[in-house]
Design an enzyme around this catalytic site. Structure first.
Site, mmCIF file in Angstrom:
data_model
loop_
_atom_site.group_PDB
_atom_site.id
_atom_site.type_symbol
_atom_site.label_atom_id
_atom_site.label_comp_id
_atom_site.label_asym_id
_atom_site.label_seq_id
_atom_site.Cartn_x
_atom_site.Cartn_y
_atom_site.Cartn_z
ATOM 1 N N ASP A 88 -7.646 -13.159 0.691
ATOM 2 C CA ASP A 88 -6.718 -12.485 -0.220
ATOM 3 C C ASP A 88 -5.651 -13.433 -0.748
ATOM 4 O OD1 ASP A 88 -5.114 -12.862 1.955
ATOM 5 O OD2 ASP A 88 -5.078 -10.758 2.560
ATOM 6 N N HIS A 114 0.821 -1.215 0.000
ATOM 7 C CA HIS A 114 0.000 0.000 0.000
ATOM 8 C C HIS A 114 0.856 1.267 0.000
ATOM 9 C CE1 HIS A 114 -3.200 -2.758 0.753
ATOM 10 N NE2 HIS A 114 -2.756 -3.085 1.946
ATOM 11 N N HIS A 154 -7.179 -4.928 -1.223
ATOM 12 C CA HIS A 154 -6.564 -6.258 -1.296
ATOM 13 C C HIS A 154 -7.290 -7.110 -2.338
ATOM 14 C CE1 HIS A 154 -6.304 -4.755 2.911
ATOM 15 N NE2 HIS A 154 -5.024 -5.057 2.748
ATOM 16 N N CYS A 168 -3.530 -17.312 2.943
ATOM 17 C CA CYS A 168 -3.671 -18.215 4.087
ATOM 18 C C CYS A 168 -2.790 -19.450 3.949
ATOM 19 C CB CYS A 168 -5.133 -18.625 4.260
ATOM 20 S SG CYS A 168 -5.433 -19.668 5.710
#
Length: 609
Positions: free
Chosen positions: A421, A56, A232, A424
């Site tokens: 997103d 970001h 995201h 994981c």
């Protein structure tokens, strides 16, 4: 085009942060923890700390410097930094007046920064946690207990609270800085639109080249945009085709921000008499030529359709989504947030790169050759106990669990690509590899129950970011504490299944203090809670607990998400998984795999802990 990202031999986040320090003489870098600090910050003011997943930029490290943030903590791409990193940042710049932590409203960030705040408070350090949630695309009905997402308004919050803490000889108190920050957040709204998803370094250069049918169904079409897309790649309000003119799109976006009749998205009142700040934020892949044209369209429509003339207009890349080809519009009602004081803070001089500033020749000449410093100690690495595990049993169980988890990583990643997103599987794999490396190096002090769990917590915090890392770290840390508390009461002891069952229940209760998720909310808890409960009910029968864990994980295929990024995903995106019973929660499936590996090894050994 062959690719959208360059190839890097070194870790991209580390390289970025070091490059940032090379270009800015006021910065120092705790390299081991990915923490950037302002070396000129003094303890006579409230310290401002922020951070989150990378990707970001310039948020968050790009806002570190005089008159803005004192500390920026960086996670991996789109993954929260660990609690350990954040604690390192807190200890690097202690303050007599306390610390304000600014965090975007995402589950992993809340968990990690919240735990760091609680640890600091336990040591007597004044800390406040300010949560930014400015997104209007997710309406009240859908966001439920999750709340609104934190978007580009975060950069305005950074600038305002940073200046409030720095300006004037009579420095503001922690309470005063926090109250101003709260007022700003309460009067902040943002919405974005994008032509496509961003691409993540290290992944295939564009999803459209994938042969996977499930991935293809989630892509934007060539003549389609997404309104309200998150930073995201989360789903937004709607997809629009054909692509509208910028005038039509801006009119639509402003209606979501300003329509008082919209009960779902009317979060802040704006009147023509109010003083307003406008920010046009580049999501990363929009040219400056287009960005300023978009800004002009917004300014004109605010004036003609709403009689609003922004008192300040900021245009640029403040809170990006890697190379996302889109933009967002942020409005701040300054009149309601604090009036002149807010403007004073926005106009307060700063040289941070995220606020488009520059340094003088003298400052460049004074730049130090080295900005890398050692991290302050975070925990007592020498702590020991007389709580005893069976060395051979624990090693075999851990190895089996981690290896079983690694075999499930591709499937978990596929599930999370839709429900989250996409990080994981990789996050869990990072944790498993770290534990296996610890075992292979024979560095895990297995016979000491508390010490070994503390070591595992440390490596998990370092290797895993995101929500999973936070949940696992808190749970394992709480398990160690429960075993230690028993030792303080009765002295040293051997861990039996019954003792472990009681401590697992204690750990689950501790975890519940940091998440509202419970069984039935389609999270990792749906697998963890049944495991803990059945392990206790069966007096330590790991096979029965494993069965309960699997049943809980599988039950998430039929549950509706209430937490995390999965709560923003539309039901339509779950349909390709109906043939296998539905899309399960990736974290729950990961835990079930881990426990299955534990049970397999324990059944073969058939010995005590």
């Amino acid at each position: 085009m062959s690719s959208k990202h360059w190839n890097y031999k070194q870790d991209l986040v580390h390289a970025h942060l070091k490059g940032l320090c090379h270009a800015n003489p006021d910065l120092q870098f705790i390299e081991s923890e990915r923490v950037v600090i302002n070396k000129h910050s003094k303890p006579d003011k409230v310290m401002i700390l922020s951070g989150g997943g990378s990707g970001h930029e310039p948020l968050h490290a790009g806002f570190v410097g005089e008159g803005c943030l004192d500390v920026g903590v960086a996670g991996f791409v789109f993954a929260s930094p660990s609690t350990k990193q954040i604690v390192s940042g807190l200890k690097a710049k202690p303050s007599d007046k306390g610390t304000l932590i600014v965090v975007k409203n995402y589950t992993g960030d809340i968990l990690h920064f919240g735990l760091a705040a609680e640890r600091a408070k336990a040591e007597g350090v004044p800390v406040e946690l300010l949560i930014v949630q400015d997104d209007v695309s997710v309406g009240r009905t859908k966001n439920g207990m999750v709340g609104r997402r934190g978007l580009a308004g975060t950069s305005l919050v950074h600038k305002i609270v940073g200046a409030k803490a720095a300006k004037d000889s009579n420095k503001a108190s922690l309470s005063e800085v926090y109250q101003l920050g709260e007022a700003v957040v309460a009067n902040l709204v943002t919405i974005g639109a994008s032509l496509d998803h961003c691409t993540i370094p290290g992944n295939r250069h564009h999803e459209s080249e994938s042969d996977d049918e499930d991935e293809q169904k989630h892509l934007l079409k060539e003549d389609e945009i997404e309104v309200g897309m998150g930073i995201h790649n989360e789903s937004g309000i709607k997809r629009v085709s054909p692509i509208p003119t910028i005038d039509t799109l801006v009119a639509d976006l402003l209606k979501y921000l300003l329509d008082k009749s919209d009960e779902e998205r009317h979060y802040v009142d704006f009147d023509s008499s109010d003083e307003v700040v406008l920010m046009i934020n580049n999501l990363g892949g929009t040219s400056n030529l287009e960005l300023y044209a978009i800004q002009n369209t917004v300014v004109e429509q605010l004036a003609t359709d709403y009689k609003i003339k922004p008192a300040r207009v900021y245009t640029g890349a403040y809170t990006t989504s890697l190379d996302g080809p889109g933009f967002s519009i942020t409005l701040l009602n300054v009149t309601r947030a604090g009036g002149k004081e807010v403007f004073d803070c926005l106009d307060y001089p700063t040289k941070v790169p995220g606020w488009n500033s520059s340094y003088t020749t003298a400052e460049w000449a004074a730049k130090s050759e080295s900005f890398v410093i050692d991290a302050p100690p975070v925990s007592d690495a020498s702590a020991t106990s007389k709580v005893r595990f069976s060395s051979s049993t624990v090693k075999a169980v851990l190895e089996s669990g981690c290896k079983k988890l690694l075999t499930k990583e591709p499937k978990i990643t596929l599930y999370d690509t839709v429900a989250g997103d996409g990080d994981c599987g990789e996050t869990l794999a990072n944790g498993a590899h770290a534990i296996l490396d610890l075992l292979a190096a024979d560095k895990l002090e297995i016979t000491d129950g508390v010490r070994s769990l503390t070591q595992i917590t440390d490596v998990v915090e370092t290797a895993m970011g995101g929500t999973s890392g936070g949940l696992y770290s808190i749970f394992i840390s709480a398990l160690a504490k429960s075993l230690k508390d028993r030792e303080l009461q009765q002295g040293g002891y051997e861990v039996t299944p019954q003792i472990l069952a009681a401590s697992l229940k204690d750990a689950l209760e501790s975890l519940y203090r940091y998440t509202r998720a419970r069984a039935g909310d389609r999270t990792l808890i749906d697998a963890l809670a049944p495991f803990v409960e059945q392990f206790a009910a069966s007096k330590g029968d790991l096979n029965q607990a494993n069965k309960a864990c699997h049943e809980g994980a599988e039950s998430t295929r039929k549950l509706k998400a209430k937490f995390g990024r999965a709560s923003y995903v539309s039901e339509e995106e779950f349909k390709p998984f109906e043939a296998e019973g539905g899309l399960p929660d990736p974290g729950a499936i990961g835990l079930a795999a881990l426990v299955d590996g534990f049970a397999e090894a324990y059944s073969k050994i058939g010995s005590n802990l």
